[in-house]
Design an enzyme around this catalytic site. Structure first.
Site, short mmCIF file in Angstrom:
data_model
loop_
_atom_site.label_atom_id
_atom_site.label_comp_id
_atom_site.label_asym_id
_atom_site.label_seq_id
_atom_site.Cartn_x
_atom_site.Cartn_y
_atom_site.Cartn_z
N PRO A 169 0.61 -1.35 -0.02
CA PRO A 169 0.05 0.05 0.22
C PRO A 169 0.86 1.34 0.12
CG PRO A 169 -0.06 -1.01 2.04
CD PRO A 169 0.59 -2.04 1.32
N SER A 220 0.79 7.35 -9.87
CA SER A 220 1.11 8.69 -10.80
C SER A 220 1.90 8.33 -12.21
CB SER A 220 1.86 9.50 -10.38
OG SER A 220 3.35 9.14 -9.40
N GLU A 241 -2.18 1.92 -14.12
CA GLU A 241 -3.14 2.32 -13.92
C GLU A 241 -2.80 3.98 -13.41
OE1 GLU A 241 -6.13 2.02 -14.73
OE2 GLU A 241 -7.43 0.17 -14.63
N CYS A 275 -8.48 9.93 -9.77
CA CYS A 275 -7.83 8.59 -10.78
C CYS A 275 -9.41 9.91 -12.04
CB CYS A 275 -7.17 7.57 -11.19
SG CYS A 275 -8.76 6.96 -10.99
P1 NDP Z 1 2.40 7.18 -6.78
O1 NDP Z 1 2.69 6.97 -8.03
O2 NDP Z 1 3.42 8.47 -6.21
O3 NDP Z 1 2.85 5.84 -5.85
C1 NDP Z 1 1.45 4.29 -5.96
C2 NDP Z 1 2.13 3.65 -5.05
O4 NDP Z 1 3.83 3.56 -5.47
C3 NDP Z 1 2.57 4.27 -3.60
O5 NDP Z 1 2.52 2.68 -3.48
C4 NDP Z 1 4.11 4.01 -3.75
O6 NDP Z 1 5.04 3.96 -2.35
C5 NDP Z 1 4.51 3.23 -4.47
N1 NDP Z 1 6.22 3.44 -5.52
C6 NDP Z 1 6.13 5.20 -4.89
N2 NDP Z 1 7.86 4.77 -6.10
C7 NDP Z 1 7.87 3.17 -6.55
C8 NDP Z 1 9.21 3.06 -7.28
N3 NDP Z 1 9.74 3.48 -7.64
N4 NDP Z 1 8.49 1.55 -7.63
C9 NDP Z 1 7.87 0.81 -7.08
N5 NDP Z 1 6.15 1.26 -6.22
C10 NDP Z 1 6.64 2.23 -6.42
O7 NDP Z 1 0.66 8.14 -6.82
P2 NDP Z 1 0.19 8.52 -5.36
O8 NDP Z 1 0.00 6.90 -4.39
O9 NDP Z 1 -0.03 10.24 -4.59
O10 NDP Z 1 -1.60 7.86 -6.55
C11 NDP Z 1 -2.36 9.52 -7.23
C12 NDP Z 1 -2.16 8.56 -8.55
O11 NDP Z 1 -2.72 7.76 -8.48
C13 NDP Z 1 -2.71 10.15 -9.06
O12 NDP Z 1 -2.26 10.59 -10.48
C14 NDP Z 1 -4.15 9.58 -9.94
O13 NDP Z 1 -4.34 9.69 -11.14
C15 NDP Z 1 -3.68 7.71 -9.86
N6 NDP Z 1 -4.88 6.69 -9.73
C16 NDP Z 1 -4.80 6.30 -10.35
C17 NDP Z 1 -5.93 5.20 -10.82
C18 NDP Z 1 -6.61 4.80 -12.02
O14 NDP Z 1 -6.89 4.08 -11.35
N7 NDP Z 1 -5.83 4.59 -13.36
C19 NDP Z 1 -6.52 4.82 -9.57
C20 NDP Z 1 -6.26 6.04 -8.67
C21 NDP Z 1 -5.68 6.48 -8.30
P3 NDP Z 1 4.77 5.34 -1.33
O15 NDP Z 1 3.71 5.76 -1.04
O16 NDP Z 1 4.88 4.37 -0.09
O17 NDP Z 1 5.94 6.59 -1.98
#
Ligand code: NDP
Length: 523
Positions: A169, A220, A241, A275
């Site tokens: 998560p 993201s 996604e 999103c």
């Molecule tokens: P992030 O990209 O910051 O993080 C997503 C997940 O990836 C988190 O668990 C994060 O961990 C993890 N992460 C970070 N760096 C790495 C890495 N180098 N390798 C693997 N995993 C990594 O997104 P947010 O959590 O801020 O979510 C918001 C974004 O998600 C928005 O852009 C939104 O549009 C998108 N989103 C898309 C959806 C879809 O269905 N298309 C649905 C919901 C959101 P940690 O948080 O611990 O850094």
């Protein structure tokens, strides 16, 4: 193996409404991830050996567990992600319950082996079929904004399909992540089949490095690129996604009352941190003034406050840095000529992450507000001269997650939907398809690839095997060895028989073709 120097053994869960720590959880050292995957693989072997019906029966138990604990789940989502309780109940709990019901009830029908009829007479004696097999261990990397519904929407079909799951998560919602694992364990899933690992992005990297059989990433665009690269290096398939910049097209014949309520809800639900948020609105000029007034008036009525207040409609953003980003985008847009109709201010008097629901008009595509994902409480309006200009504007974006079209003429809505570049287009509603279990969810362009939800989302979690049975194995295979000039001629006749233009020509080649068929192989 020793944990890296940067590793911190405790994670803090913070209430975005107050900035206070609400829970502390143990973090997972990255060095432990390979062992966790091994444990998941062991559990998966036994799980996949169970029948699909047995697996679905356990998902029904999971649904009952979610239902029994629905208030507690909503409370935790509300406190850790900041959204109002009603939104936690609808968007996280209801969607999760429906996902469980959908897959538990329908997976047996969705995954029936599929007969593959052969159109070519040369292979009519063989019968083909498609069969589905689990990948093994699925790595789920989840965001914070829907910390229960998003991971469950991917984990439930994963286990139904016979996979194990290791989920990371977001570090911003570890408390909800722990709850997700607990729900599976309480429902009676085998030990080790569903495991949560807690930590920052570095742990997500460690998960990919440990070699799951598929990665389902939600987050993201920037992180999605890193995940895609890491997966590609190991040839691990992935579903991405990613972010959205969803357009809403309001045509002059739309019901403006309804469309403005949709615009306000679509822009401000979850404080704009969805999103599928409505991020860009294109309104036909004759109704633009009235529509902007309605949106601004409705935005002014929204109650901003902590999610725990039952009257709150818009909660806090997740962290102050997120608020900074929204402020910067608005500042730049105003400097370039946009007009704020309402909102536009931080509200430190309520808490560290509050920002007023903001309606801004006269935006254009040179502004960051219209190019980048805003992911905050902003409703941005632009007038257009025609439906065609609206579609052109909607398509003028690297994102392609979803869009909506507002018109009283559903045929016109369908026609324009076909022209919009997005994974989903709703006519006369916004975002709600995410809660329809049959609807595939997946983006185009920088919004990602692959699908979650629906039958397509289930198929992402299965390898497809084509099985072919030859019912006449003694029938000569003329394409086997024993090549000579005569076979070359007969083979060409055979091609003519199958593909030459005109029946007469094809019929004339039949005798020669049969020589190829009956000649058989010599070795
Ligand atoms: P992030 O990209 O910051 O993080 C997503 C997940 O990836 C988190 O668990 C994060 O961990 C993890 N992460 C970070 N760096 C790495 C890495 N180098 N390798 C693997 N995993 C990594 O997104 P947010 O959590 O801020 O979510 C918001 C974004 O998600 C928005 O852009 C939104 O549009 C998108 N989103 C898309 C959806 C879809 O269905 N298309 C649905 C919901 C959101 P940690 O948080 O611990 O850094």
């Amino acid at each position: 193996m020793a944990a890296p120097a940067t590793f911190s053994p405790l994670m803090e869960s913070i209430d975005p409404a107050t900035g206070m720590v609400i829970a502390r959880l143990e973090a997972t050292p990255p060095s432990e991830v390979p062992g966790i995957l091994t444990q998941a693989r062991r559990a998966q072997a036994g799980w996949a050996a169970q029948s699909l019906q047995e697996r679905c029966a356990l998902v029904h138990r999971l649904r009952e567990t979610i239902y029994a604990r629905r208030q507690e789940i909503a409370e935790r989502v509300m406190r850790e992600s900041g959204k109002p309780r009603v939104e936690a109940l609808f968007a996280d709990v209801l969607v999760s319950l429906d996902t469980a019901a959908y897959y538990a009830n329908l997976a047996p029908a969705l995954l029936l082996p599929e007969h593959v009829p052969h159109h070519n007479p040369a292979v009519k004696a063989k019968s083909g079929s498609l069969h589905y097999e689990p990948y093994g261990v699925i790595g789920v990397i989840a965001p914070w904004n829907y910390p229960v519904a998003i991971p469950l929407g991917q984990m439930i079909p994963a286990v139904v399909a016979g996979n194990a799951v290791v989920i990371k998560p977001s570090e911003l919602t570890p408390w909800c992540g722990a709850l997700v694992e607990e729900l599976f364990s309480q429902a009676g899933f085998p030990v080790g089949l569903v495991q949560v690992i807690q930590g920052s992005g570095e742990l997500g990297e460690a998960l990919i490095l440990a070699g799951p059989d598929k990665v389902i990433f939600t987050g993201s665009v920037a992180t999605g690129r890193r995940v895609a690269e890491a997966c590609a290096r190991r040839l691990i398939p992935s579903v991405l996604e990613l972010g959205g910049k969803d357009a809403m097209i309001v045509l002059a014949d739309a019901d403006l009352e309804v469309a403005s309520s949709a615009a306000v809800w679509g822009s401000f639900t979850n404080c704009g941190q969805a999103c599928l948020s409505v991020e860009r609105i294109y309104v036909e000029r004759p109704v633009a003034g009235r529509f902007s007034e309605l949106c601004a008036a409705k935005a002014r009525l929204l109650k901003l406050g902590p999610g725990s207040d039952p009257h709150t409609e818009v909660g806090p953003m997740i962290r102050p840095q997120q608020v900074d980003r929204v402020e910067e985008q608005l500042r730049e847009a105003v400097a370039r000529g946009a007009r704020i109709l309402t909102g536009g201010r931080r509200r430190p008097d309520i808490g560290p992450c509050f920002f007023e629901p903001t309606v801004i008009a006269d935006v254009d595509h040179s502004m960051r507000l219209m190019q980048e994902e805003t992911f905050g409480p902003v409703l941005a309006l632009r007038s257009v001269d025609s439906e065609q200009e609206a579609v052109t504007m909607a398509n003028d974006s690297p994102f392609g997650l979803a869009a909506s079209i507002w018109t009283r003429d559903s045929r016109r809505g369908r026609r324009l939907a076909a022209q919009v570049h997005a994974g989903a287009v709703m006519v006369n509603d916004v975002a709600s398809y995410f809660g329809i279990s049959e609807a595939p969810h997946g983006g185009r362009g920088v919004s990602g690839w692959g699908h979650t939800h629906s039958r397509l989302g289930l198929l992402e979690l299965l390898r497809v095997k084509y099985v072919d049975v030859d019912h006449l194995p003694r029938w000569p295979k003329s394409w086997w060895f024993g090549y000579n000039e005569e076979l070359g001629v007969a083979a060409d006749r055979f091609l003519q028989f199958l593909f030459a233009p005109g029946w007469r020509h094809r019929w004339k080649s039949a005798r020669g073709a049969m020589r190829a068929v009956f000649r058989g192989h010599r070795i």
